[in-house]
Design a protein around this motif. Sequence first.
Motif, mmCIF file in Angstrom:
data_model
loop_
_atom_site.group_PDB
_atom_site.id
_atom_site.type_symbol
_atom_site.label_atom_id
_atom_site.label_comp_id
_atom_site.label_asym_id
_atom_site.label_seq_id
_atom_site.Cartn_x
_atom_site.Cartn_y
_atom_site.Cartn_z
ATOM 1 N N MET A 148 -33.533 55.411 -14.220
ATOM 2 C CA MET A 148 -34.162 54.476 -13.278
ATOM 3 C C MET A 148 -35.388 55.073 -12.576
ATOM 4 N N ASN A 149 -35.446 56.387 -12.523
ATOM 5 C CA ASN A 149 -36.536 57.028 -11.783
ATOM 6 C C ASN A 149 -37.492 57.724 -12.745
ATOM 7 N N PHE A 150 -38.736 57.267 -12.732
ATOM 8 C CA PHE A 150 -39.766 57.839 -13.592
ATOM 9 C C PHE A 150 -40.848 58.458 -12.723
ATOM 10 N N THR A 151 -41.246 59.675 -13.085
ATOM 11 C CA THR A 151 -42.294 60.335 -12.314
ATOM 12 C C THR A 151 -43.598 59.550 -12.452
ATOM 13 N N GLN A 152 -44.475 59.749 -11.486
ATOM 14 C CA GLN A 152 -45.709 58.968 -11.427
ATOM 15 C C GLN A 152 -46.538 59.072 -12.706
ATOM 16 N N ASP A 153 -46.507 60.255 -13.337
ATOM 17 C CA ASP A 153 -47.332 60.442 -14.538
ATOM 18 C C ASP A 153 -46.840 59.636 -15.744
ATOM 19 N N ILE A 154 -45.562 59.206 -15.741
ATOM 20 C CA ILE A 154 -45.063 58.448 -16.904
ATOM 21 C C ILE A 154 -44.582 57.035 -16.571
ATOM 22 N N GLN A 155 -44.567 56.641 -15.303
ATOM 23 C CA GLN A 155 -43.972 55.341 -14.983
ATOM 24 C C GLN A 155 -44.731 54.145 -15.569
ATOM 25 N N ARG A 156 -46.009 54.313 -15.884
ATOM 26 C CA ARG A 156 -46.769 53.225 -16.503
ATOM 27 C C ARG A 156 -46.541 53.148 -18.020
ATOM 28 N N ILE A 157 -46.028 54.236 -18.591
ATOM 29 C CA ILE A 157 -45.893 54.275 -20.060
ATOM 30 C C ILE A 157 -44.447 54.401 -20.541
ATOM 31 N N ALA A 158 -43.495 54.531 -19.620
ATOM 32 C CA ALA A 158 -42.092 54.700 -20.013
ATOM 33 C C ALA A 158 -41.193 53.771 -19.203
ATOM 34 N N THR A 159 -40.072 53.402 -19.809
ATOM 35 C CA THR A 159 -39.100 52.555 -19.126
ATOM 36 C C THR A 159 -37.717 52.805 -19.710
ATOM 37 N N SER A 160 -36.726 52.055 -19.251
ATOM 38 C CA SER A 160 -35.364 52.214 -19.764
ATOM 39 C C SER A 160 -34.728 50.847 -19.995
ATOM 40 N N ILE A 161 -33.642 50.853 -20.739
ATOM 41 C CA ILE A 161 -32.919 49.611 -21.018
ATOM 42 C C ILE A 161 -32.339 49.036 -19.725
ATOM 43 N N LYS A 162 -31.771 49.895 -18.889
ATOM 44 C CA LYS A 162 -31.188 49.414 -17.630
ATOM 45 C C LYS A 162 -32.266 48.811 -16.729
ATOM 46 N N LYS A 163 -33.412 49.458 -16.673
ATOM 47 C CA LYS A 163 -34.505 48.981 -15.821
ATOM 48 C C LYS A 163 -35.032 47.621 -16.291
ATOM 49 N N GLU A 164 -35.139 47.442 -17.609
ATOM 50 C CA GLU A 164 -35.708 46.210 -18.159
ATOM 51 C C GLU A 164 -34.689 45.082 -18.301
ATOM 52 N N PHE A 165 -33.442 45.431 -18.661
ATOM 53 C CA PHE A 165 -32.457 44.399 -18.985
ATOM 54 C C PHE A 165 -31.269 44.362 -18.020
ATOM 55 N N GLY A 166 -31.151 45.395 -17.174
ATOM 56 C CA GLY A 166 -30.061 45.431 -16.199
ATOM 57 C C GLY A 166 -28.678 45.592 -16.808
ATOM 58 N N ILE A 167 -28.599 46.194 -17.995
ATOM 59 C CA ILE A 167 -27.296 46.368 -18.639
ATOM 60 C C ILE A 167 -26.985 47.847 -18.862
ATOM 61 N N LYS A 168 -25.683 48.143 -18.931
ATOM 62 C CA LYS A 168 -25.243 49.520 -19.177
ATOM 63 C C LYS A 168 -24.839 49.636 -20.643
ATOM 64 N N ILE A 169 -25.346 50.646 -21.286
ATOM 65 C CA ILE A 169 -25.073 50.897 -22.704
ATOM 66 C C ILE A 169 -23.924 51.897 -22.827
ATOM 67 N N ASP A 170 -23.015 51.642 -23.754
ATOM 68 C CA ASP A 170 -21.948 52.593 -24.070
ATOM 69 C C ASP A 170 -22.531 53.618 -25.059
ATOM 70 N N THR A 171 -22.940 54.770 -24.527
ATOM 71 C CA THR A 171 -23.666 55.743 -25.347
ATOM 72 C C THR A 171 -22.826 56.260 -26.522
ATOM 73 N N GLY A 172 -21.552 56.548 -26.274
ATOM 74 C CA GLY A 172 -20.679 57.056 -27.340
ATOM 75 C C GLY A 172 -20.544 56.068 -28.485
ATOM 76 N N LYS A 173 -20.439 54.804 -28.136
ATOM 77 C CA LYS A 173 -20.309 53.740 -29.139
ATOM 78 C C LYS A 173 -21.579 53.641 -29.990
ATOM 79 N N VAL A 174 -22.733 53.693 -29.328
ATOM 80 C CA VAL A 174 -24.010 53.603 -30.052
ATOM 81 C C VAL A 174 -24.180 54.809 -30.973
ATOM 82 N N ILE A 175 -23.858 56.004 -30.477
ATOM 83 C CA ILE A 175 -23.997 57.210 -31.305
ATOM 84 C C ILE A 175 -23.064 57.140 -32.518
#
Length: 192
Positions: A148-175
């Motif tokens: 959820m927290n991106f440093t100033q140098d990357i916040q314009r060019i990077a994002t996350s699934i939770k930030k954009e879609f508000g959902i939690k991913i089951d990482t073990g399941k995806v892997i």
Amino acid sequence: MQLMNLSTKILGREVSFYPEIDSTQSEIWRRIENHTIINGSVVIADIQTQGKGTHGRIWHTDEPDNITFSIYLQTDCPLEKVEGITIEIAQILVDILKKEYGITLEIKEPNDIMYHQKKVGGILTESKVHLETVKFLVIGIGINTNKMNFTQDIQRIATSIKKEFGIKIDTGKVIAQFCNQLEVVMERRTKK
């Protein structure tokens, strides 16, 4: 961490999980050098302090519950059999996230996973080649699922699934699903 619902013969049968590590990719290379690596090994981390991106860049993984892992896969196949593997890996990941969570991400060649021109993830494929034969692949994958927290140098060019879609991913399941699908792809690609 155990990977549930694995249908693989090799990939993901040997899993190491680190709450914090310098880099999952570096850990695999250390094991290769020390001759302590098993074919199909997966190294997963919650936090990476020196995660490796392409062109020597650092992949920031400073919050837990993101997808951060590397795979070691013996191939012993001609170079042309693994050409374009990074794009195919990206496609596997994008397809899993679409099928399981209904989210649509794009692939920016050669190795980025994007959402609205912001980077969500990346793939680093390294190999050992001898006389036009690829001996093994070391594949590193990082996806900002929960960050959820991106440093100033990357916040314009990077994002996350939770930030954009508000959902939690089951990482073990995806892997685990990724390992299942990648093994099938590699069997098809390296068939004699």
